[in-house]
Design a protein around this motif. Structure first.
Motif, mmCIF file in Angstrom:
data_model
loop_
_atom_site.group_PDB
_atom_site.id
_atom_site.type_symbol
_atom_site.label_atom_id
_atom_site.label_comp_id
_atom_site.label_asym_id
_atom_site.label_seq_id
_atom_site.Cartn_x
_atom_site.Cartn_y
_atom_site.Cartn_z
ATOM 1 N N UNK A 272 27.524 15.127 -11.707
ATOM 2 C CA UNK A 272 26.080 15.315 -11.733
ATOM 3 C C UNK A 272 25.708 16.481 -12.659
ATOM 4 N N UNK A 273 26.437 17.579 -12.551
ATOM 5 C CA UNK A 273 26.174 18.733 -13.410
ATOM 6 C C UNK A 273 26.393 18.359 -14.873
ATOM 7 N N UNK A 274 27.456 17.643 -15.132
ATOM 8 C CA UNK A 274 27.739 17.226 -16.512
ATOM 9 C C UNK A 274 26.642 16.311 -17.043
ATOM 10 N N UNK A 275 26.170 15.381 -16.211
ATOM 11 C CA UNK A 275 25.085 14.497 -16.634
ATOM 12 C C UNK A 275 23.813 15.287 -16.912
ATOM 13 N N UNK A 276 23.522 16.264 -16.064
ATOM 14 C CA UNK A 276 22.315 17.068 -16.249
ATOM 15 C C UNK A 276 22.383 17.893 -17.536
ATOM 16 N N UNK A 277 23.564 18.362 -17.899
ATOM 17 C CA UNK A 277 23.687 19.186 -19.097
ATOM 18 C C UNK A 277 23.852 18.359 -20.365
ATOM 19 N N UNK A 278 24.545 17.245 -20.302
ATOM 20 C CA UNK A 278 24.841 16.451 -21.491
ATOM 21 C C UNK A 278 24.088 15.139 -21.567
ATOM 22 N N UNK A 279 23.487 14.710 -20.474
ATOM 23 C CA UNK A 279 22.859 13.394 -20.411
ATOM 24 C C UNK A 279 21.691 13.215 -21.351
ATOM 25 N N UNK A 280 20.827 14.221 -21.418
ATOM 26 C CA UNK A 280 19.647 14.102 -22.268
ATOM 27 C C UNK A 280 20.045 13.925 -23.731
ATOM 28 N N UNK A 281 21.011 14.703 -24.184
ATOM 29 C CA UNK A 281 21.468 14.587 -25.571
ATOM 30 C C UNK A 281 22.106 13.220 -25.824
ATOM 31 N N UNK A 282 22.888 12.725 -24.876
ATOM 32 C CA UNK A 282 23.537 11.424 -25.046
ATOM 33 C C UNK A 282 22.507 10.301 -25.108
ATOM 34 N N UNK A 283 21.513 10.338 -24.223
ATOM 35 C CA UNK A 283 20.475 9.303 -24.236
ATOM 36 C C UNK A 283 19.619 9.402 -25.494
ATOM 37 N N UNK A 284 19.334 10.615 -25.923
ATOM 38 C CA UNK A 284 18.523 10.798 -27.133
ATOM 39 C C UNK A 284 19.263 10.272 -28.363
ATOM 40 N N UNK A 285 20.558 10.503 -28.442
ATOM 41 C CA UNK A 285 21.316 10.041 -29.606
ATOM 42 C C UNK A 285 21.385 8.515 -29.651
ATOM 43 N N UNK A 286 21.353 7.865 -28.498
ATOM 44 C CA UNK A 286 21.385 6.402 -28.478
ATOM 45 C C UNK A 286 20.045 5.807 -28.892
ATOM 46 N N UNK A 287 18.950 6.469 -28.503
ATOM 47 C CA UNK A 287 17.627 5.932 -28.786
ATOM 48 C C UNK A 287 17.044 6.475 -30.089
#
Length: 66
Positions: free
Chosen positions: A38-53
């Motif tokens: 969960x912590x990893x998703x909160x810290x890295x998730x936004x960047x990962x989703x932004x790079x896909x979109x």
């Protein structure tokens, strides 16, 4: 006979305590892993989703039917 029964009872209690310790450790490890993910998703998730979109809207707007 009484001594042997007491020893067997103690062995059984030790086995039950060990099983509870193992179950508690498994539960703790699973909870720690879930928190870590969960912590990893909160810290890295936004960047990962932004790079896909990133650039998806421009690509859809630029697409023309052949």
């Amino acid at each position: 006979m009484g001594l042997r029964n007491t020893q067997d009872t103690n062995k059984l209690l030790v086995s039950l305590a060990e099983a509870q310790i193992i179950a508690a450790k498994r539960t703790r490890d699973a909870e720690a892993q879930a928190i870590h993910q969960h912590v990893r998703f909160m810290t890295e998730g936004k960047a990962a989703l932004a790079s896909q979109a990133d650039g998806a809207s421009a690509a859809m707007l630029a697409w023309r039917m052949p």
